[in-house]
Scaffold this motif. Structure first.
Motif, mmCIF file in Angstrom:
data_model
loop_
_atom_site.group_PDB
_atom_site.id
_atom_site.type_symbol
_atom_site.label_atom_id
_atom_site.label_comp_id
_atom_site.label_asym_id
_atom_site.label_seq_id
_atom_site.Cartn_x
_atom_site.Cartn_y
_atom_site.Cartn_z
ATOM 1 N N ILE A 1 0.834 -1.204 0.000
ATOM 2 C CA ILE A 1 0.000 0.000 0.000
ATOM 3 C C ILE A 1 0.867 1.252 0.000
ATOM 4 O O ILE A 1 0.596 2.206 -0.737
ATOM 5 C CB ILE A 1 -0.972 -0.021 1.194
ATOM 6 N N GLU A 2 1.937 1.252 0.804
ATOM 7 C CA GLU A 2 2.855 2.396 0.826
ATOM 8 C C GLU A 2 3.452 2.637 -0.557
ATOM 9 O O GLU A 2 3.549 3.779 -1.013
ATOM 10 C CB GLU A 2 3.976 2.171 1.838
ATOM 11 N N SER B 1 2.984 5.864 -3.032
ATOM 12 C CA SER B 1 4.090 6.658 -3.585
ATOM 13 C C SER B 1 4.029 6.687 -5.112
ATOM 14 O O SER B 1 4.342 7.700 -5.730
ATOM 15 C CB SER B 1 5.445 6.137 -3.099
ATOM 16 N N LEU B 2 3.588 5.580 -5.731
ATOM 17 C CA LEU B 2 3.442 5.566 -7.188
ATOM 18 C C LEU B 2 2.320 6.486 -7.649
ATOM 19 O O LEU B 2 2.379 7.052 -8.745
ATOM 20 C CB LEU B 2 3.174 4.143 -7.689
ATOM 21 N N SER B 3 1.297 6.641 -6.813
ATOM 22 C CA SER B 3 0.173 7.496 -7.196
ATOM 23 C C SER B 3 0.582 8.963 -7.273
ATOM 24 O O SER B 3 -0.099 9.764 -7.912
ATOM 25 C CB SER B 3 -0.991 7.326 -6.214
ATOM 26 N N LYS B 4 1.687 9.309 -6.649
ATOM 27 C CA LYS B 4 2.178 10.686 -6.683
ATOM 28 C C LYS B 4 2.957 10.982 -7.962
ATOM 29 O O LYS B 4 3.216 12.140 -8.263
ATOM 30 C CB LYS B 4 3.063 10.955 -5.463
ATOM 31 N N VAL B 5 3.321 9.930 -8.700
ATOM 32 C CA VAL B 5 4.057 10.101 -9.952
ATOM 33 C C VAL B 5 3.089 10.689 -10.977
ATOM 34 O O VAL B 5 1.972 10.204 -11.154
ATOM 35 C CB VAL B 5 4.618 8.744 -10.444
ATOM 36 N N TYR C 1 3.044 -2.585 -12.444
ATOM 37 C CA TYR C 1 4.277 -2.448 -11.684
ATOM 38 C C TYR C 1 4.471 -3.695 -10.850
ATOM 39 O O TYR C 1 3.516 -4.222 -10.276
ATOM 40 C CB TYR C 1 4.218 -1.231 -10.753
ATOM 41 N N GLU C 2 5.694 -4.150 -10.776
ATOM 42 C CA GLU C 2 6.011 -5.297 -9.929
ATOM 43 C C GLU C 2 6.510 -4.759 -8.594
ATOM 44 O O GLU C 2 7.523 -4.064 -8.527
ATOM 45 C CB GLU C 2 7.091 -6.166 -10.573
#
Length: 109
Positions: free
Chosen positions: A21-22, A26-30, A38-39
């Protein structure tokens, strides 16, 4: 009792759900995603048998286990090259399993 499919030698890359989830957060901020998927991985493997031993140590019990035939379609593939479990990965699993165990014990009030 732990039901272990097949030999228990199958190796898995285990990761704590909270860590996934973390990473997703963090990927959602990209701003721009470059891939359709994503793996998210620890890039380490542990056998089911080794995981059972780790759980025994954490719970301070010799939990009983039984090996059963794997259900149809279950991945029983065993890597030909035996990978040695990384000590940092074992420490990571130990901490995360303790976290899950403590949460579970709190729920059984």
């Amino acid at each position: 009792i732990f039901l272990i499919h097949d030999t228990g030698k199958q190796q898995r890359d285990l990761i704590y759900a909270g860590d996934v989830i973390e990473k997703l957060f963090s990927l959602s901020k990209v701003r721009k995603f470059s891939k359709d998927f994503y793996e998210i991985s620890k890039k380490n493997m542990i056998s089911i048998n080794e995981l059972k031993i780790l759980i025994d140590k954490i719970t301070t019990k010799n939990n009983s286990s039984q090996k059963i035939r794997a259900p149809k379609g279950y991945d029983t593939e065993i890597l030909k090259t035996k990978s040695k479990v990384d000590i940092k990965y074992l420490s990571y699993l130990n901490k995360r399993l303790l976290k899950v165990l403590n949460w579970y014990r709190e729920q059984r009030i």
